[in-house]
Design a protein around this motif. Structure first.
Motif, PDB file in Angstrom:
ATOM      1  N   THR A 131       0.807  -1.220   0.000  1.00  0.00           N
ATOM      2  CA  THR A 131       0.000   0.000   0.000  1.00  0.00           C
ATOM      3  C   THR A 131       0.836   1.264   0.000  1.00  0.00           C
ATOM      4  O   THR A 131       0.279   2.365   0.064  1.00  0.00           O
ATOM      5  CB  THR A 131      -0.936   0.016   1.223  1.00  0.00           C
ATOM      6  N   GLY A 132       2.158   1.130  -0.078  1.00  0.00           N
ATOM      7  CA  GLY A 132       2.985   2.321  -0.216  1.00  0.00           C
ATOM      8  C   GLY A 132       2.658   3.122  -1.462  1.00  0.00           C
ATOM      9  O   GLY A 132       2.960   4.317  -1.532  1.00  0.00           O
ATOM     10  N   ALA A 133       2.028   2.484  -2.447  1.00  0.00           N
ATOM     11  CA  ALA A 133       1.596   3.223  -3.635  1.00  0.00           C
ATOM     12  C   ALA A 133       0.627   4.342  -3.265  1.00  0.00           C
ATOM     13  O   ALA A 133       0.581   5.382  -3.938  1.00  0.00           O
ATOM     14  CB  ALA A 133       0.953   2.275  -4.647  1.00  0.00           C
ATOM     15  N   PHE A 134      -0.161   4.129  -2.205  1.00  0.00           N
ATOM     16  CA  PHE A 134      -1.058   5.193  -1.744  1.00  0.00           C
ATOM     17  C   PHE A 134      -0.244   6.407  -1.281  1.00  0.00           C
ATOM     18  O   PHE A 134      -0.648   7.551  -1.494  1.00  0.00           O
ATOM     19  CB  PHE A 134      -1.942   4.687  -0.608  1.00  0.00           C
ATOM     20  N   THR A 135       0.883   6.162  -0.621  1.00  0.00           N
ATOM     21  CA  THR A 135       1.739   7.266  -0.175  1.00  0.00           C
ATOM     22  C   THR A 135       2.267   8.054  -1.368  1.00  0.00           C
ATOM     23  O   THR A 135       2.229   9.293  -1.374  1.00  0.00           O
ATOM     24  CB  THR A 135       2.912   6.725   0.649  1.00  0.00           C
ATOM     25  N   LEU A 136       2.767   7.338  -2.372  1.00  0.00           N
ATOM     26  CA  LEU A 136       3.266   8.028  -3.561  1.00  0.00           C
ATOM     27  C   LEU A 136       2.162   8.824  -4.244  1.00  0.00           C
ATOM     28  O   LEU A 136       2.372   9.977  -4.657  1.00  0.00           O
ATOM     29  CB  LEU A 136       3.855   7.007  -4.534  1.00  0.00           C
ATOM     30  N   ALA A 137       0.991   8.204  -4.382  1.00  0.00           N
ATOM     31  CA  ALA A 137      -0.117   8.886  -5.061  1.00  0.00           C
ATOM     32  C   ALA A 137      -0.597  10.088  -4.261  1.00  0.00           C
ATOM     33  O   ALA A 137      -0.924  11.132  -4.824  1.00  0.00           O
ATOM     34  CB  ALA A 137      -1.261   7.905  -5.296  1.00  0.00           C
TER      35      ALA A 137
END
Length: 354
Positions: A131-137
């Motif tokens: 879910t680190g993609a949420f941080t990037l987004a």
């Protein structure tokens, strides 16, 4: 330092890094930890980028942990992380690994998002696991870019970040200077991919052998989802599943399953839907594909034999169904998971989904 050099000299077959002469210092990787971060993915980052490998003649990376606060409570309060650097450590990193956590609806701290934006602005490589993609987004650095995240949160991600080109079925996405992994073991897949990209296949194979993990699984491979089993054991269905699994090479049909269970096909269909969430035919096909994959993993190269023993009939039918169900042809599956998949590769048994 002399003591360390002497110790290394006693280790045979050390592998020199191909990038040893490219830069005076190791590539600096900084992993940001935030409240409720999942320890598994953090452990993957430390294992791949943070540990020294005595069989390699130099450090591959200079690895640092940092966090917004002096005390960081990890997921579900299992432990508290202390003694790591503050967020300014990310300002000098060549690669920044952003935090991941299960509560994706909770906004990230503004200071953390600013650190990600600064890293992006100065050209640092960005990596996320799960879910680190949420941080990037949320930091706004994924707009117009390709990315992936764990399949469980794919729909929520699409709704919140429609400008990101999400690829939900793959293990990881390498979009140049931004790389995202689907989660859990896919963090190791992406980590080894980065090592391979930075230092070459030979070094990546050394690291994978220490991990007892596959040296290379393509990022485009699907996130295989575990096959469902009844949530509550049911005496009328569970024995039927076991009976059918022992006879997958036989020409079983849905009416055959219904006759064995002493119910009508319609009743059997309702029970499968209620307990497994799929139809009897879908379950039977999935079990046969899983058996075919196991036969290939064990070294069977004759597709007609694999097709016959798994109940799929012909090699042509096997190819069609394997590509549909796993995203791989039989030959592609053999290259990645067969007994001769490559030097240093661990045997990988992948759960198969419908």
């Amino acid at each position: 330092m002399p003591q360390r050099s002497s110790q290394l000299n006693r280790i045979p077959n050390r592998i020199p890094g191909r990038a040893a002469n490219r830069r005076a210092r190791p590539h600096r990787v900084v992993a940001i930890v935030d409240e409720n971060t999942n320890p598994f993915e953090l452990g993957c980052a430390i294992e791949v980028f943070g540990l020294q490998r005595p069989e390699i003649d130099r450090p591959l990376y200079d690895f640092t942990l940092c966090a917004p606060e002096p005390l960081t409570v990890m997921r579900d309060g299992f432990f508290t992380l202390t003694g790591v650097a503050d967020l300014t450590a990310a300002d000098s990193a060549d690669t920044v690994i952003v935090p991941h956590r299960p509560d994706v609806d909770v906004p990230r701290r503004p200071a953390l998002l600013d650190a990600v934006r600064r890293a992006r602005a100065r050209g640092a490589r960005l990596i996320s696991f799960c879910t680190g993609a949420f941080t990037l987004a949320e930091a706004g650095v994924l707009d117009g870019r390709r990315a992936t995240t764990h399949w469980q949160w794919a729909d929520a991600f699409r709704i919140r970040f429609p400008d990101v080109h999400l690829e939900p079925d793959v293990l990881f996405v390498d979009d140049g200077d931004i790389l995202t992994a689907a989660g859990s073991a896919a963090a190791l897949d992406l980590g080894l991919h980065v090592v391979r990209r930075d230092h070459g296949a030979e070094i990546a194979n050394v690291v994978s052998r220490r991990l007892v993990f596959a040296a290379h699984r393509d990022g485009g491979q699907r996130q295989f989802v575990e096959r469902p089993v009844p949530r509550i054991p049911d005496a009328s269905l569970a024995p039927l599943l076991a009976w059918a699994q022992e006879r997958l090479d036989a020409p079983l049909t849905v009416p055959d399953l219904a006759a064995r269970a002493a119910v009508s096909p319609a009743t059997l269909h309702r029970r499968f839907r209620a307990q497994l969430g799929i139809t009897p035919l879908a379950w039977l096909t999935g079990e046969r594909i899983a058996l075919a994959c196991r036969l290939i993993e064990r070294g069977e190269t004759r597709l007609d034999v694999v097709a016959r023993r798994s109940g799929l009939g012909t090699a042509t039918h096997l190819r069609t169904l394997m590509r549909r169900e796993t995203g791989l042809t039989p030959s592609g599956y053999r290259r990645r998971f067969g007994p001769d998949a490559g030097e240093g590769r661990a045997a990988v048994h992948v759960p198969h989904g419908p």
